[in-house]
Design a protein around this motif. Sequence first.
Motif, PDB file in Angstrom:
ATOM      1  N   ASP A 103      46.581 -77.117  51.724  1.00  0.00           N
ATOM      2  CA  ASP A 103      46.637 -78.736  51.584  1.00  0.00           C
ATOM      3  C   ASP A 103      47.480 -79.409  52.460  1.00  0.00           C
ATOM      4  O   ASP A 103      48.310 -80.147  52.335  1.00  0.00           O
ATOM      5  CB  ASP A 103      46.886 -79.003  50.042  1.00  0.00           C
ATOM      6  CG  ASP A 103      46.714 -80.252  49.689  1.00  0.00           C
ATOM      7  OD1 ASP A 103      45.536 -80.810  50.183  1.00  0.00           O
ATOM      8  OD2 ASP A 103      47.211 -80.904  48.785  1.00  0.00           O
TER       9      ASP A 103
ATOM     10  N   ARG B 116      49.166 -81.540  55.257  1.00  0.00           N
ATOM     11  CA  ARG B 116      48.685 -82.943  55.716  1.00  0.00           C
ATOM     12  C   ARG B 116      49.807 -83.434  56.621  1.00  0.00           C
ATOM     13  O   ARG B 116      50.991 -83.061  56.650  1.00  0.00           O
ATOM     14  CB  ARG B 116      48.844 -83.649  54.352  1.00  0.00           C
ATOM     15  CG  ARG B 116      47.835 -83.534  53.111  1.00  0.00           C
ATOM     16  CD  ARG B 116      48.251 -84.158  51.816  1.00  0.00           C
ATOM     17  NE  ARG B 116      46.986 -83.739  50.922  1.00  0.00           N
ATOM     18  CZ  ARG B 116      46.071 -84.378  50.745  1.00  0.00           C
ATOM     19  NH1 ARG B 116      45.742 -85.367  51.387  1.00  0.00           N
ATOM     20  NH2 ARG B 116      45.110 -83.918  49.677  1.00  0.00           N
TER      21      ARG B 116
ATOM     22  N   THR C 222      50.885 -87.406  58.100  1.00  0.00           N
ATOM     23  CA  THR C 222      51.003 -88.911  58.046  1.00  0.00           C
ATOM     24  C   THR C 222      51.938 -89.314  59.028  1.00  0.00           C
ATOM     25  O   THR C 222      53.035 -88.801  58.783  1.00  0.00           O
ATOM     26  CB  THR C 222      51.219 -89.380  56.683  1.00  0.00           C
ATOM     27  OG1 THR C 222      49.934 -88.658  55.763  1.00  0.00           O
ATOM     28  CG2 THR C 222      50.935 -90.962  56.664  1.00  0.00           C
TER      29      THR C 222
ATOM     30  N   ASP D 227      47.021 -91.790  58.488  1.00  0.00           N
ATOM     31  CA  ASP D 227      46.801 -90.239  58.199  1.00  0.00           C
ATOM     32  C   ASP D 227      45.902 -89.642  59.335  1.00  0.00           C
ATOM     33  O   ASP D 227      44.962 -89.714  59.559  1.00  0.00           O
ATOM     34  CB  ASP D 227      45.750 -90.151  56.759  1.00  0.00           C
ATOM     35  CG  ASP D 227      46.371 -90.701  55.657  1.00  0.00           C
ATOM     36  OD1 ASP D 227      47.768 -90.772  55.474  1.00  0.00           O
ATOM     37  OD2 ASP D 227      45.788 -91.414  54.846  1.00  0.00           O
TER      38      ASP D 227
ATOM     39  N   HIS E 145      44.294 -84.396  56.619  1.00  0.00           N
ATOM     40  CA  HIS E 145      44.614 -84.617  55.040  1.00  0.00           C
ATOM     41  C   HIS E 145      43.742 -83.331  54.593  1.00  0.00           C
ATOM     42  O   HIS E 145      42.601 -83.120  54.509  1.00  0.00           O
ATOM     43  CB  HIS E 145      44.000 -85.885  54.540  1.00  0.00           C
ATOM     44  CG  HIS E 145      43.070 -86.398  55.363  1.00  0.00           C
ATOM     45  ND1 HIS E 145      41.445 -86.227  54.855  1.00  0.00           N
ATOM     46  CD2 HIS E 145      42.774 -87.329  56.383  1.00  0.00           C
ATOM     47  CE1 HIS E 145      40.669 -86.874  55.537  1.00  0.00           C
ATOM     48  NE2 HIS E 145      41.564 -87.616  56.613  1.00  0.00           N
ATOM     49  N   GLY E 146      44.583 -82.483  53.844  1.00  0.00           N
ATOM     50  CA  GLY E 146      44.020 -81.611  52.736  1.00  0.00           C
ATOM     51  C   GLY E 146      43.527 -80.425  53.675  1.00  0.00           C
ATOM     52  O   GLY E 146      42.255 -79.671  53.316  1.00  0.00           O
TER      53      GLY E 146
ATOM     54  N   THR F  59      53.818 -83.344  56.324  1.00  0.00           N
ATOM     55  CA  THR F  59      54.120 -84.440  55.368  1.00  0.00           C
ATOM     56  C   THR F  59      53.704 -84.019  54.191  1.00  0.00           C
ATOM     57  O   THR F  59      53.859 -84.746  53.136  1.00  0.00           O
ATOM     58  CB  THR F  59      53.765 -85.750  55.772  1.00  0.00           C
ATOM     59  OG1 THR F  59      52.441 -85.998  56.081  1.00  0.00           O
ATOM     60  CG2 THR F  59      54.442 -86.252  57.061  1.00  0.00           C
TER      61      THR F  59
ATOM     62  N   GLY G 293      40.226 -85.629  60.614  1.00  0.00           N
ATOM     63  CA  GLY G 293      41.453 -85.103  60.034  1.00  0.00           C
ATOM     64  C   GLY G 293      41.105 -84.168  59.169  1.00  0.00           C
ATOM     65  O   GLY G 293      42.150 -83.923  58.093  1.00  0.00           O
ATOM     66  N   ALA G 294      39.904 -83.507  58.808  1.00  0.00           N
ATOM     67  CA  ALA G 294      39.473 -82.634  57.966  1.00  0.00           C
ATOM     68  C   ALA G 294      38.478 -81.665  58.399  1.00  0.00           C
ATOM     69  O   ALA G 294      38.181 -81.726  59.330  1.00  0.00           O
ATOM     70  CB  ALA G 294      38.959 -83.421  56.730  1.00  0.00           C
TER      71      ALA G 294
END
Length: 229
Positions: free
Chosen positions: A10, A12, A14, A23, A26-27, A62, A219-220
């Motif tokens: 997970d 992340r 930011t 962001d 993320h994840g 973060t 971002g994923a």
Amino acid sequence: MTDTVLSLVDARLTLAGNAGPIDILHGISLDITRGETVGLTGPSGSGKSSLLMLMGGLEQATGGTINALGHDLTSLGEDALARFRRDHMGVVFQSFHLIPTMTALENVATPLELAGKADAFDRAAEELAAVGLKDRIHHYPSQMSGGEQQRVALARAAAPRPEILLADEPTGNLDGATGEAIMDVLFGLRDRHGSTLVLVTHAPELAARCDRVIRLRDGALDTLAQAAE
């Protein structure tokens, strides 16, 4: 005993922007095993380089956790992260980041000297020979082509014999033929040292040489693209 050398759970990232938080990642959850070669691909701005920076502790997550060789990178301070990279990782950037006032030999030997290696210059000469620069070790960066400078950067990253080798667009600043030669050098170094290699690339031919390709989008992890393969 697990063979996982990099594990993200997970993860992340930011960053603060003028208009508020942005962001970037993320994840992100993934595992990379010992000796594996992984290509990180995806559109520009998808977070590839940011993910590589998290893996190397060059950017602080973060959220989530990042574990490398049993060390939780998210709990280490800057000095501890620098020591960890010195002892366990090699990093290659699209820009060569060579010290212009040092010869190729000095550029490669410097991190070895900082790590207290008594044979720093011998090992530096050996790595430069391995990337085809035996006759260029006393040349300065300004006396070398872009391809030769990237070879020096690869030799510098590989000289400490790192368990993990990270490369961010290693052929991005080079023409096609030179980029092909650099690919051969990069995979040759991986084979010589048995390193786990993670690289960011836009080049399909470079990604195709990897054991596994991880695609990012916005971002994923791009799970739809990977499911379609």
